[in-house]
Scaffold this motif. Structure first.
Motif, PDB file in Angstrom:
ATOM      1  N   ASP A 174       0.826  -1.209   0.000  1.00 28.33           N
ATOM      2  CA  ASP A 174       0.000   0.000   0.000  1.00 28.33           C
ATOM      3  C   ASP A 174       0.864   1.264   0.000  1.00 28.33           C
ATOM      4  N   ILE A 175       1.877   1.319   0.881  1.00 29.40           N
ATOM      5  CA  ILE A 175       2.687   2.531   0.939  1.00 29.40           C
ATOM      6  C   ILE A 175       3.522   2.692  -0.334  1.00 29.40           C
ATOM      7  N   ARG A 176       3.920   1.575  -0.956  1.00 26.05           N
ATOM      8  CA  ARG A 176       4.698   1.659  -2.194  1.00 26.05           C
ATOM      9  C   ARG A 176       3.848   2.216  -3.345  1.00 26.05           C
ATOM     10  N   GLN A 177       2.572   1.922  -3.335  1.00 22.89           N
ATOM     11  CA  GLN A 177       1.699   2.328  -4.429  1.00 22.89           C
ATOM     12  C   GLN A 177       1.066   3.700  -4.233  1.00 22.89           C
ATOM     13  N   THR A 178       1.199   4.258  -3.010  1.00 21.63           N
ATOM     14  CA  THR A 178       0.533   5.517  -2.701  1.00 21.63           C
ATOM     15  C   THR A 178       1.331   6.703  -3.233  1.00 21.63           C
ATOM     16  N   GLU A 179       0.673   7.556  -3.968  1.00 24.76           N
ATOM     17  CA  GLU A 179       1.259   8.808  -4.438  1.00 24.76           C
ATOM     18  C   GLU A 179       0.367   9.950  -3.966  1.00 24.76           C
ATOM     19  N   LEU A 180       0.984  11.004  -3.456  1.00 22.84           N
ATOM     20  CA  LEU A 180       0.219  12.091  -2.851  1.00 22.84           C
ATOM     21  C   LEU A 180       0.112  13.334  -3.731  1.00 22.84           C
ATOM     22  N   GLY A 181       0.830  13.361  -4.847  1.00 20.19           N
ATOM     23  CA  GLY A 181       0.857  14.574  -5.661  1.00 20.19           C
ATOM     24  C   GLY A 181      -0.517  15.089  -6.036  1.00 20.19           C
ATOM     25  N   GLU A 182      -1.371  14.218  -6.526  1.00 19.12           N
ATOM     26  CA  GLU A 182      -2.713  14.639  -6.940  1.00 19.12           C
ATOM     27  C   GLU A 182      -3.558  15.068  -5.747  1.00 19.12           C
ATOM     28  N   ALA A 183      -3.442  14.323  -4.631  1.00 19.58           N
ATOM     29  CA  ALA A 183      -4.214  14.672  -3.438  1.00 19.58           C
ATOM     30  C   ALA A 183      -3.809  16.036  -2.904  1.00 19.58           C
ATOM     31  N   VAL A 184      -2.515  16.346  -2.936  1.00 23.25           N
ATOM     32  CA  VAL A 184      -2.043  17.646  -2.456  1.00 23.25           C
ATOM     33  C   VAL A 184      -2.494  18.758  -3.383  1.00 23.25           C
ATOM     34  N   ALA A 185      -2.399  18.528  -4.684  1.00 24.79           N
ATOM     35  CA  ALA A 185      -2.799  19.553  -5.651  1.00 24.79           C
ATOM     36  C   ALA A 185      -4.281  19.866  -5.556  1.00 24.79           C
ATOM     37  N   ASP A 186      -5.091  18.853  -5.238  1.00 26.76           N
ATOM     38  CA  ASP A 186      -6.548  19.031  -5.153  1.00 26.76           C
ATOM     39  C   ASP A 186      -7.030  19.125  -3.703  1.00 26.76           C
ATOM     40  N   LEU A 187      -6.165  19.578  -2.810  1.00 31.04           N
ATOM     41  CA  LEU A 187      -6.481  19.568  -1.381  1.00 31.04           C
ATOM     42  C   LEU A 187      -7.751  20.348  -1.059  1.00 31.04           C
ATOM     43  N   GLY A 188      -7.938  21.496  -1.675  1.00 27.90           N
ATOM     44  CA  GLY A 188      -9.141  22.287  -1.424  1.00 27.90           C
ATOM     45  C   GLY A 188      -9.200  22.872  -0.036  1.00 27.90           C
ATOM     46  N   ALA A 189      -8.044  23.096   0.580  1.00 26.82           N
ATOM     47  CA  ALA A 189      -7.977  23.686   1.919  1.00 26.82           C
ATOM     48  C   ALA A 189      -6.634  24.387   2.058  1.00 26.82           C
ATOM     49  N   ALA A 190      -6.563  25.337   2.973  1.00 27.89           N
ATOM     50  CA  ALA A 190      -5.289  25.999   3.258  1.00 27.89           C
ATOM     51  C   ALA A 190      -4.325  24.973   3.851  1.00 27.89           C
ATOM     52  N   LEU A 191      -3.034  25.092   3.500  1.00 23.70           N
ATOM     53  CA  LEU A 191      -2.040  24.118   3.928  1.00 23.70           C
ATOM     54  C   LEU A 191      -0.877  24.804   4.640  1.00 23.70           C
ATOM     55  N   LEU A 192      -0.503  24.267   5.798  1.00 24.19           N
ATOM     56  CA  LEU A 192       0.687  24.696   6.524  1.00 24.19           C
ATOM     57  C   LEU A 192       1.632  23.506   6.602  1.00 24.19           C
ATOM     58  N   VAL A 193       2.819  23.654   6.004  1.00 25.57           N
ATOM     59  CA  VAL A 193       3.840  22.610   6.028  1.00 25.57           C
ATOM     60  C   VAL A 193       4.895  23.007   7.063  1.00 25.57           C
ATOM     61  N   MET A 194       5.129  22.142   8.041  1.00 20.18           N
ATOM     62  CA  MET A 194       6.131  22.395   9.072  1.00 20.18           C
ATOM     63  C   MET A 194       7.150  21.252   9.044  1.00 20.18           C
ATOM     64  N   HIS A 195       8.434  21.613   9.038  1.00 16.63           N
ATOM     65  CA  HIS A 195       9.467  20.589   8.918  1.00 16.63           C
ATOM     66  C   HIS A 195      10.767  21.126   9.490  1.00 16.63           C
ATOM     67  N   ALA A 196      11.575  20.228  10.040  1.00 21.88           N
ATOM     68  CA  ALA A 196      12.883  20.602  10.573  1.00 21.88           C
ATOM     69  C   ALA A 196      13.954  20.320   9.527  1.00 21.88           C
ATOM     70  N   PRO A 197      14.802  21.298   9.198  1.00 22.37           N
ATOM     71  CA  PRO A 197      15.838  21.090   8.187  1.00 22.37           C
ATOM     72  C   PRO A 197      16.782  19.939   8.512  1.00 22.37           C
ATOM     73  N   ARG A 198      16.969  19.638   9.802  1.00 23.59           N
ATOM     74  CA  ARG A 198      17.889  18.578  10.196  1.00 23.59           C
ATOM     75  C   ARG A 198      17.171  17.291  10.568  1.00 23.59           C
ATOM     76  N   ASP A 199      15.940  17.146  10.142  1.00 22.71           N
ATOM     77  CA  ASP A 199      15.183  15.926  10.409  1.00 22.71           C
ATOM     78  C   ASP A 199      15.915  14.746   9.768  1.00 22.71           C
ATOM     79  N   ALA A 200      16.424  13.842  10.595  1.00 18.12           N
ATOM     80  CA  ALA A 200      17.195  12.713  10.089  1.00 18.12           C
ATOM     81  C   ALA A 200      16.309  11.540   9.681  1.00 18.12           C
ATOM     82  N   THR A 201      15.021  11.606   9.988  1.00 18.47           N
ATOM     83  CA  THR A 201      14.106  10.510   9.666  1.00 18.47           C
ATOM     84  C   THR A 201      13.365  10.763   8.359  1.00 18.47           C
ATOM     85  N   VAL A 202      12.852  11.957   8.205  1.00 14.98           N
ATOM     86  CA  VAL A 202      12.181  12.366   6.967  1.00 14.98           C
ATOM     87  C   VAL A 202      12.859  13.658   6.501  1.00 14.98           C
TER      88      VAL A 202
END
Length: 423
Positions: A174-202
């Protein structure tokens, strides 16, 4: 904050354990929180974000996905798609209580899940991701040594963060086949992306891909040196504060009318750190500050002290009163600055029985503008007529009542999952 321990039916009919963190006052909006892979609803970052949002009037539902934490079902039988289905089930539960979610918040793989789930939750107006992967298949690197056994036997036990988990082939596929590009483009809601530049996991590149795929309105906030699980309380507080501030722009939160005789409304103070003295001070959905004590007195010095707030009130009221008077007179008062210090001094006349201490506020006023000496003297006189000055000089009465104490939730399991190799 009041917390309800509840359960609702998940995607496969199992009971899912949840906590509903409620505001002390009216519920102005509702958020739904999705935790990271192999974590639970009780990790510190989730608790702090929920506490911060509830302090400003936003109820937060955080729950354990099927097979995790205190929820029923087998983790081996779950997948990314089933997590999305659990989120939609949680949203239906909230809607049944007339609390349909206005906001989705997802941490790590939970962030990817809320991006996909948004299409099935039409009430949502805003989405927040914390350290989320753009490619959910990225999670497989945590158990890549077991992939051969999973593909051969249909499942295998893996060790993540010192705890055993059974990973099924359905989850991997399931995770190998999942692509989020279309879901993100068609989100239909305001989006806040938060991330740490030194995140060693993602890696931070995941945040860039999510942000680039999204359409406006979209925002990005760096979490600086935070680790992936946002375990540092200061980092969790920062993330919570950013989410709360951002949410006011996209979530319609209309507070009720203030009580008669109190146009400023109700100021609510909620303990933020039981180990120290940090407090959330909230006035309606839009005004938030922190109260604390200096480190020398056992605090963390992240906000004004209680007496600091009193001094600030005196200084602000003084400045406002002078501006109102000068404006009415048409005087050329270009700027005002007020410095206030507080201490306690001995006063022989405080009580008949002997010397005692009283509070002393020392106020220094700076006036800028083309003012003559008579005008300056008059403004000094007017300063003593500001309402807060009069309140401090006169006797006040504080009336206090104690609400019935709510039953405290069981905290014995909270925070036990923070060592998991989570995504």
């Amino acid at each position: 904050m009041p917390t309800e321990r509840i359960s609702f039916t998940g995607h496969a009919g199992h009971d899912l354990a949840a906590r509903l963190d409620l505001p002390e006052g009216p519920v102005l909006a509702t958020a739904l929180f999705a935790h990271c892979f192999t974590c639970s609803k009780d990790i510190p970052a989730a608790r702090r974000i929920a506490a911060r949002l509830s302090a400003m009037g936003i109820a937060v539902l955080r729950f354990d996905f099927t097979g995790l934490g205190h929820s029923g079902g087998e983790f081996a039988n779950t997948s990314f798609t089933s997590n999305v289905a659990d989120l939609i089930a949680a949203a239906r539960y909230l809607a049944s209580r007339n609390m349909a979610p206005d906001m989705l918040i997802g941490h790590s793989l939970g962030g990817a899940a809320v991006l996909r789930a948004r299409a099935g939750i039409p009430s949502v107006k805003s989405v927040v991701t914390l350290g989320a992967p753009f490619d959910p298949g990225h999670v497989a690197h945590h158990f890549e040594d077991a992939l051969e056994a999973i593909n051969r036997d249909g499942q295998a036990e893996v060790n993540l963060g010192g705890r055993p988990f059974v990973i099924g082939k359905e989850f991997v596929d399931d995770i190998r086949q999942t692509e989020l590009g279309e879901a993100v483009a068609d989100l239909g809601a305001a989006l806040l992306v938060m991330h740490a530049p030194r995140d060693a996991t993602v890696g931070i590149d995941n945040a860039a891909e999510i942000f680039q795929a999204a359409r406006h309105p979209k925002s990005f906030v760096t979490l600086d040196d935070a680790d992936h699980l946002i375990t540092d309380p200061c980092d969790a507080e920062y993330a919570a504060d950013m989410i709360a501030t951002w949410a006011t722009r996209y979530v319609d939160m209309k507070p009720p009318a203030p009580p008669p005789g109190a146009p400023e409304g109700v100021i609510r103070v909620t303990e933020a750190d039981p180990e120290g003295f940090l407090q959330d001070v909230q006035n309606g959905p839009y005004h938030h500050v922190l109260a604390d004590e200096p480190e020398a007195y056992g605090g963390t010095n992240r906000g004004l002290s209680p007496y600091g707030f009193v001094a600030a009130g005196l200084g602000a009221c003084t400045s406002m009163t002078l501006r109102m008077y000068a404006r009415r007179k048409g005087w050329l008062l270009e700027g005002i600055s007020v410095e206030v210090c507080h201490d306690k001094v001995h006063a022989q006349d405080a009580i008949p029985s002997g010397p005692a201490k009283i509070d002393r506020f020392m106020r220094v006023i700076h006036l800028q503008g083309d003012l003559d000496q008579e005008q300056r003297a008059k403004l000094l006189e007017i300063a003593d007529k500001c309402p807060v000055h009069r309140t401090l000089e006169q006797s006040s009465r504080v009336e206090t009542r104690l609400e019935d104490a709510p039953k405290l939730p069981d905290m014995s399991q909270e925070g036990q999952d923070i060592d998991a190799a989570a995504i």
